[in-house]
Design an enzyme around this catalytic site. Structure first.
Site, PDB file in Angstrom:
ATOM      1  N   ASP A 113      25.542  18.480  20.734  1.00  0.00           N
ATOM      2  CA  ASP A 113      25.783  17.122  20.257  1.00  0.00           C
ATOM      3  C   ASP A 113      26.584  16.355  21.310  1.00  0.00           C
ATOM      4  OD1 ASP A 113      25.675  15.242  17.944  1.00  0.00           O
ATOM      5  OD2 ASP A 113      27.847  15.407  18.079  1.00  0.00           O
ATOM      6  N   GLU A 133      22.065  16.053  23.645  1.00  0.00           N
ATOM      7  CA  GLU A 133      22.033  14.595  23.742  1.00  0.00           C
ATOM      8  C   GLU A 133      22.693  14.191  25.063  1.00  0.00           C
ATOM      9  OE1 GLU A 133      22.391  12.708  19.365  1.00  0.00           O
ATOM     10  OE2 GLU A 133      24.173  13.791  20.017  1.00  0.00           O
TER      11      GLU A 133
END
Length: 649
Positions: free
Chosen positions: A335, A364
């Site tokens: 993340d 990400e």
């Protein structure tokens, strides 16, 4: 009371030299004869071990003073059998008015709500046959077809037919059936043909009270205890052994079903800032600070973890090694990976390679706000060329397919919006440089940012923002669902025939809806649960996805392994109208030649091909590896909002 040593600035090389503790014995080491504890707290004046008999009930703890030891650590050994007892640490820091308590950051199990760590014999938690657990075969990152799901969403709806709704055991349960006898759960994933189950965060998180069997809901991006499975998905959240054992049973069951397991990990921030266990242990060390000395907020969640500090880096690497070895996990999705520094990500890759080089790493490649971490050190999408075998999500193709996530009413290529053709081509080629693409000037983000196809995760939707079906509904007022289903099929062709690593959001193959709601991280099951009745309603769409997955897995041309292979083997065609993209594709080994033709316009179009003799494998209704029909010449019609995949031997 022990006096604390002179402490250099935490960002200084002197601090790392003086206090970096490299040995692998942080946490608790249990034997029936004794339990040894070691915690890193270099700035503390005194540390006590607090022992409890229960995981969450009020009780007066037994206090064991700890001794200062090497490199800022504190140790204690209790020479008795403490199996299944619980513990915390109490610390005195200079300048603080009162002691503080914290959970061990190396805890491997806790009681309910993660407030007391548990002392375990981990072998007691191994399910039968665990030592013989075998990972399904997997050769190269671009062979992955990822399926992102939330543990609770997957089986909580009554139509899932699960004996363990919303639980770890439900994810891997076999033989479940939905309306009409259609397969649900793990059997559905086997039937679909995906290779990896990507689980939204399953490490212990805040925001859900594990002591209440209620309808509380959270995606899990509120990390508290990084090495502990979340208790709300266990059949018993009070006994810390249960969550550990049932998590292993889930992994084992998925492996037996031919599915690898990826964990979504959230090392970029902690649920709490000043009240976090990390800040209580070593104030100011685990989190980055802004110019005013407060918590910097590159995560958008109130704080950000300082991955570039040596003991934070060690904690992250140790945690991932633990999940990969103790739980046999096959990959990790990071993340807000852009908040992690490049050095840490490289060390993580090296650590995984020592365990199993096939472990997938992706994340990400952006942040949630500005960060004091220098831009050139961030693991951004545009930096993955400097990271071996670590991928980033390709938001360029995501927004080109269905429209930007920042504008709910704006469609993309599949809705017929103009101007997305070149960005779509960028995504089709896994964002490696290709001579036929007109890249935007001075815009690497939407240009050739990847050095190899394994750097790129190709997707059209995920848990964030709107589900694909909801985005199609929002952007096409006045159209029929039949038109939207055609757009959904077109999006599926784009994801599953493009280069790179393919990624699907759970339920998109059955036109999953979250009732038009965006970012449903804390909304109830009535919004988030997968309604398996939609598999019956949209059986043709499910079959279309299944056929595309079979096509991708059968033919290496859709999984080219190098940028050079893409440049040599993929050639774009001149198309007769805007809103169309087409290309010819062949594996470097030769063999079958493919043509992929995409028509997002509302009109039928005719495409002239380089030669005659083509077989149709995918059309506007069916997809797979079998020949549907043969084209009589060198031209073919494309219905509105449709794709064709052709083959020629």
């Amino acid at each position: 009371m022990n006096h604390s040593p002179q402490i250099p600035n935490v960002d200084s090389p002197e601090f790392a030299k003086q206090f970096h503790y490299a040995r692998p014995d942080l946490g608790v080491r249990y034997t029936p004869a004794a339990a040894s504890f070691r915690v890193w707290a270099p700035t503390a004046q005194a540390v006590d071990l607090l022992l409890f008999r229960t995981g969450h009930h009020p009780e007066t703890p037994r206090i064991v003073p700890m001794a200062r030891a090497a490199k800022g650590t504190w140790t204690a050994t209790v020479k008795e059998n403490l199996r299944n007892h619980y513990y915390r640490y109490r610390l005195v820091h200079p300048g603080q008015p009162a002691p503080v308590e914290a959970v061990d950051p190396y805890a491997v199990a806790t009681g309910a709500n993660g407030q007391r760590a548990m002392i375990l014999d981990l072998r007691d938690t191994d399910p039968k046959g665990w030592t013989r657990d075998a990972k399904p075969p997997f050769a190269h990152p671009v062979d992955a077809i990822l399926y992102e799901l939330h543990v609770r969403d997957f089986t909580i709806h009554p139509s899932a037919g699960s004996r363990f709704p919303g639980a770890y055991l439900g994810v891997a349960q076999r033989g479940t059936k939905g309306p009409g006898g259609l397969r649900t759960g793990a059997d559905h994933l086997r039937e679909l043909g995906v290779t990896h189950v990507h689980l939204l965060p399953v490490a212990d998180y805040g925001g859900v009270d594990e002591t209440r069997k209620s309808r509380q809901y959270n995606w899990g991006y509120n990390p508290e205890n990084y090495n502990v499975p979340e208790g709300s998905y266990a059949t018993d959240p009070f006994d810390g052994r249960v969550r550990v054992r049932e998590f292993k049973q889930m992994v084992q069951g998925l492996h037996q079903a031919g599915l690898r397991v990826v964990l979504d990990v959230v090392y970029n921030h902690t649920f709490h800032g000043g009240e976090s266990h990390f800040h209580r242990l070593v104030p100011g060390y685990y989190h980055r600070q802004d110019a005013q000395g407060g918590f910097s907020n590159g995560s958008g969640c109130g704080n950000e973890v300082a991955s570039d500090r040596s003991m934070v880096r060690k904690m992250m690497v140790d945690s991932l090694v633990y999940w990969a070895t103790e739980y046999h996990v096959d990959g990790f999705r990071f993340d807000l990976m852009g908040l992690h520094d490049l050095v840490t990500m490289r060390q993580i890759r090296k650590a995984m390679d020592r365990i199993d080089p096939s472990i997938l790493l992706y994340g990400e490649g952006w942040t949630g706000g500005d960060s004091p971490l220098p831009a050139e050190q961030r693991a951004m999408k545009t930096s993955v060329g400097r990271l071996p075998r670590i991928a980033a999500f390709n938001d360029t193709i995501r927004d080109a397919i269905k429209g930007p996530v920042s504008d709910h009413a704006q469609g993309g290529f599949v809705q017929g919006a103009p101007g997305f053709e070149e960005r779509l081509k960028t995504g089709i080629t896994a964002s490696v440089r290709h001579p036929q693409i007109a890249y935007p000037e001075n815009d690497l983000w939407h240009g050739p940012w990847a050095q190899a196809p394994h750097h790129c995760v190709t997707y059209d939707s995920c848990h964030d923002n709107h589900a694909l079906w909801d985005k199609l509904v929002l952007t096409t007022p006045g159209l029929r669902d039949a038109d939207r289903l055609a757009m959904n099929r077109l999006a599926a062709v784009l994801v599953l025939t493009s280069q790179g690593i393919a990624f699907l959001h759970a339920g998109e193959e059955m036109a999953r809806t979250k009732k038009g709601r965006e970012n449903t991280y804390n909304l109830p099951d009535s919004v988030n649960a997968i309604d398996w009745r939609r598999k019956t309603k949209h059986a043709d769409l499910v079959a279309y996805y299944r056929g595309l997955i079979a096509l991708r897995k059968t033919h290496p041309a859709f999984r080219l392994q190098t940028a050079a292979d893409i440049r040599r083997g993929l050639a774009f065609l001149n198309m007769p109208a805007p809103g169309m993209v087409g290309y010819i594709l062949q594996s470097p080994a030769g063999g079958t030649l493919f043509a992929v033709l995409l028509n997002a316009t509302a009109q039928s179009q005719t495409v002239t091909l380089p030669a005659a003799g083509w077989r149709v494998l995918v059309d506007d209704r069916r997809a797979g590896t079998q020949t549907l029909r043969r084209l009589p010449g060198d031209s073919c019609p494309l219905p509105p909002r449709s794709a064709l995949v052709l083959a020629k031997t």
